[in-house]
Design a protein around this motif. Structure first.
Motif, PDB file in Angstrom:
ATOM      1  N   THR A   1    -112.559  43.853 -97.040  1.00  0.00           N
ATOM      2  CA  THR A   1    -111.782  43.633 -98.259  1.00  0.00           C
ATOM      3  C   THR A   1    -110.787  42.495 -98.085  1.00  0.00           C
ATOM      4  N   PHE A   2    -110.044  42.529 -96.970  1.00  0.00           N
ATOM      5  CA  PHE A   2    -108.956  41.570 -96.786  1.00  0.00           C
ATOM      6  C   PHE A   2    -109.429  40.206 -96.291  1.00  0.00           C
ATOM      7  N   GLY A   3    -110.493  40.162 -95.519  1.00  0.00           N
ATOM      8  CA  GLY A   3    -110.973  38.894 -94.969  1.00  0.00           C
ATOM      9  C   GLY A   3    -111.226  37.830 -96.027  1.00  0.00           C
ATOM     10  N   PRO A   4    -112.009  38.131 -97.056  1.00  0.00           N
ATOM     11  CA  PRO A   4    -112.268  37.119 -98.090  1.00  0.00           C
ATOM     12  C   PRO A   4    -111.013  36.700 -98.852  1.00  0.00           C
ATOM     13  N   ILE A   5    -110.086  37.617 -99.043  1.00  0.00           N
ATOM     14  CA  ILE A   5    -108.838  37.278 -99.738  1.00  0.00           C
ATOM     15  C   ILE A   5    -108.020  36.312 -98.892  1.00  0.00           C
ATOM     16  N   LEU A   6    -107.899  36.599 -97.598  1.00  0.00           N
ATOM     17  CA  LEU A   6    -107.167  35.694 -96.709  1.00  0.00           C
ATOM     18  C   LEU A   6    -107.818  34.320 -96.657  1.00  0.00           C
ATOM     19  N   ALA A   7    -109.141  34.290 -96.619  1.00  0.00           N
ATOM     20  CA  ALA A   7    -109.856  33.009 -96.605  1.00  0.00           C
ATOM     21  C   ALA A   7    -109.566  32.231 -97.880  1.00  0.00           C
ATOM     22  N   ASP A   8    -109.580  32.908 -99.002  1.00  0.00           N
ATOM     23  CA  ASP A   8    -109.316  32.258-100.285  1.00  0.00           C
ATOM     24  C   ASP A   8    -107.898  31.684-100.339  1.00  0.00           C
ATOM     25  N   LEU A   9    -106.962  32.326 -99.638  1.00  0.00           N
ATOM     26  CA  LEU A   9    -105.573  31.863 -99.620  1.00  0.00           C
ATOM     27  C   LEU A   9    -105.283  30.899 -98.467  1.00  0.00           C
ATOM     28  N   GLY A  10    -106.343  30.472 -97.753  1.00  0.00           N
ATOM     29  CA  GLY A  10    -106.193  29.474 -96.705  1.00  0.00           C
ATOM     30  C   GLY A  10    -105.839  30.027 -95.335  1.00  0.00           C
ATOM     31  N   HIS A  11    -106.034  31.315 -95.120  1.00  0.00           N
ATOM     32  CA  HIS A  11    -105.694  31.929 -93.834  1.00  0.00           C
ATOM     33  C   HIS A  11    -106.872  32.709 -93.246  1.00  0.00           C
ATOM     34  N   GLY A  12    -108.061  32.239 -93.498  1.00  0.00           N
ATOM     35  CA  GLY A  12    -109.258  32.917 -93.020  1.00  0.00           C
ATOM     36  C   GLY A  12    -109.483  32.805 -91.526  1.00  0.00           C
ATOM     37  N   ASP A  13    -108.749  31.929 -90.866  1.00  0.00           N
ATOM     38  CA  ASP A  13    -108.952  31.720 -89.431  1.00  0.00           C
ATOM     39  C   ASP A  13    -108.035  32.588 -88.563  1.00  0.00           C
ATOM     40  N   ILE A  14    -107.244  33.446 -89.162  1.00  0.00           N
ATOM     41  CA  ILE A  14    -106.315  34.298 -88.414  1.00  0.00           C
ATOM     42  C   ILE A  14    -107.096  35.308 -87.576  1.00  0.00           C
ATOM     43  N   GLN A  15    -106.818  35.324 -86.283  1.00  0.00           N
ATOM     44  CA  GLN A  15    -107.444  36.275 -85.367  1.00  0.00           C
ATOM     45  C   GLN A  15    -106.399  37.292 -84.924  1.00  0.00           C
ATOM     46  N   PRO A  16    -106.631  38.562 -85.198  1.00  0.00           N
ATOM     47  CA  PRO A  16    -105.639  39.564 -84.812  1.00  0.00           C
ATOM     48  C   PRO A  16    -105.632  39.826 -83.316  1.00  0.00           C
ATOM     49  N   THR A  17    -104.515  40.327 -82.839  1.00  0.00           N
ATOM     50  CA  THR A  17    -104.418  40.848 -81.485  1.00  0.00           C
ATOM     51  C   THR A  17    -104.694  42.340 -81.591  1.00  0.00           C
TER      52      THR A  17
ATOM     53  N   TYR B   1     -98.036  37.507 -98.013  1.00  0.00           N
ATOM     54  CA  TYR B   1     -98.258  38.951 -97.906  1.00  0.00           C
ATOM     55  C   TYR B   1     -98.331  39.587 -99.298  1.00  0.00           C
ATOM     56  N   ASP B   2     -97.357  39.276-100.145  1.00  0.00           N
ATOM     57  CA  ASP B   2     -97.332  39.852-101.486  1.00  0.00           C
ATOM     58  C   ASP B   2     -98.554  39.440-102.305  1.00  0.00           C
ATOM     59  N   SER B   3     -99.015  38.213-102.134  1.00  0.00           N
ATOM     60  CA  SER B   3    -100.215  37.748-102.847  1.00  0.00           C
ATOM     61  C   SER B   3    -101.452  38.535-102.424  1.00  0.00           C
ATOM     62  N   VAL B   4    -101.585  38.760-101.127  1.00  0.00           N
ATOM     63  CA  VAL B   4    -102.734  39.524-100.626  1.00  0.00           C
ATOM     64  C   VAL B   4    -102.685  40.947-101.160  1.00  0.00           C
ATOM     65  N   ILE B   5    -101.545  41.584-101.049  1.00  0.00           N
ATOM     66  CA  ILE B   5    -101.411  42.973-101.508  1.00  0.00           C
ATOM     67  C   ILE B   5    -101.669  43.069-103.010  1.00  0.00           C
ATOM     68  N   GLU B   6    -101.164  42.112-103.772  1.00  0.00           N
ATOM     69  CA  GLU B   6    -101.380  42.120-105.218  1.00  0.00           C
ATOM     70  C   GLU B   6    -102.868  42.034-105.552  1.00  0.00           C
ATOM     71  N   ARG B   7    -103.582  41.164-104.867  1.00  0.00           N
ATOM     72  CA  ARG B   7    -105.020  41.028-105.136  1.00  0.00           C
ATOM     73  C   ARG B   7    -105.781  42.294-104.790  1.00  0.00           C
ATOM     74  N   VAL B   8    -105.434  42.904-103.692  1.00  0.00           N
ATOM     75  CA  VAL B   8    -106.137  44.117-103.268  1.00  0.00           C
ATOM     76  C   VAL B   8    -105.850  45.274-104.212  1.00  0.00           C
ATOM     77  N   THR B   9    -104.600  45.464-104.570  1.00  0.00           N
ATOM     78  CA  THR B   9    -104.268  46.604-105.416  1.00  0.00           C
ATOM     79  C   THR B   9    -104.813  46.441-106.825  1.00  0.00           C
ATOM     80  N   GLN B  10    -104.760  45.236-107.372  1.00  0.00           N
ATOM     81  CA  GLN B  10    -105.290  45.006-108.718  1.00  0.00           C
ATOM     82  C   GLN B  10    -106.789  45.240-108.764  1.00  0.00           C
ATOM     83  N   GLY B  11    -107.470  44.825-107.721  1.00  0.00           N
ATOM     84  CA  GLY B  11    -108.923  44.971-107.691  1.00  0.00           C
ATOM     85  C   GLY B  11    -109.373  46.411-107.606  1.00  0.00           C
ATOM     86  N   GLN B  12    -108.479  47.311-107.225  1.00  0.00           N
ATOM     87  CA  GLN B  12    -108.860  48.710-107.085  1.00  0.00           C
ATOM     88  C   GLN B  12    -108.095  49.627-108.035  1.00  0.00           C
TER      89      GLN B  12
END
Length: 97
Positions: free
Chosen positions: A71-87, A17-28
């Motif tokens: 925004t988040f999809g490619p980051i999750l994929a890069d971190l190995g969690h691109g297959d997560i399907q939300p409810t 979670y922290d890795s995803v948030i860090e990537r998103v916030t730094q990029g913007q």
């Protein structure tokens, strides 16, 4: 129509979670997730659950979530969690305080 979205990340923890948030916030150019201009996001909560980590959000609409996912999809994929399907389900009532 508002929607409720829940993402479960089996085997993951706060580090992901922290890795995803860090990537998103730094990029913007932001330092906190709460400062991002996530148009349509009404509520966001994240925390540990048995066997993983969960993020639950309330969005104004499915379209707002789809925009956010670009925004988040490619980051999750890069971190190995691109297959997560939300409810996803419609919100009958939303209370914000």
């Amino acid at each position: 129509m508002a929607i409720i979205v829940s993402f479960d990340f089996p085997g993951a923890g706060q580090e992901l979670y922290d890795s995803v948030i860090e990537r998103v916030t730094q990029g913007q150019g932001f330092t906190r997730f709460a400062d991002l201009p996530n148009t349509g996001l009404l509520s966001h909560a994240a925390g540990p659950v048995d066997g993983g980590f969960r993020v639950t959000e309330i969005w104004e609409s499915a379209e707002a979530l789809e925009h956010h996912a670009r925004t988040f999809g490619p980051i999750l994929a890069d971190l190995g969690h691109g297959d997560i399907q939300p409810t996803i389900f419609p919100a009958h009532n939303v209370v914000l305080r």
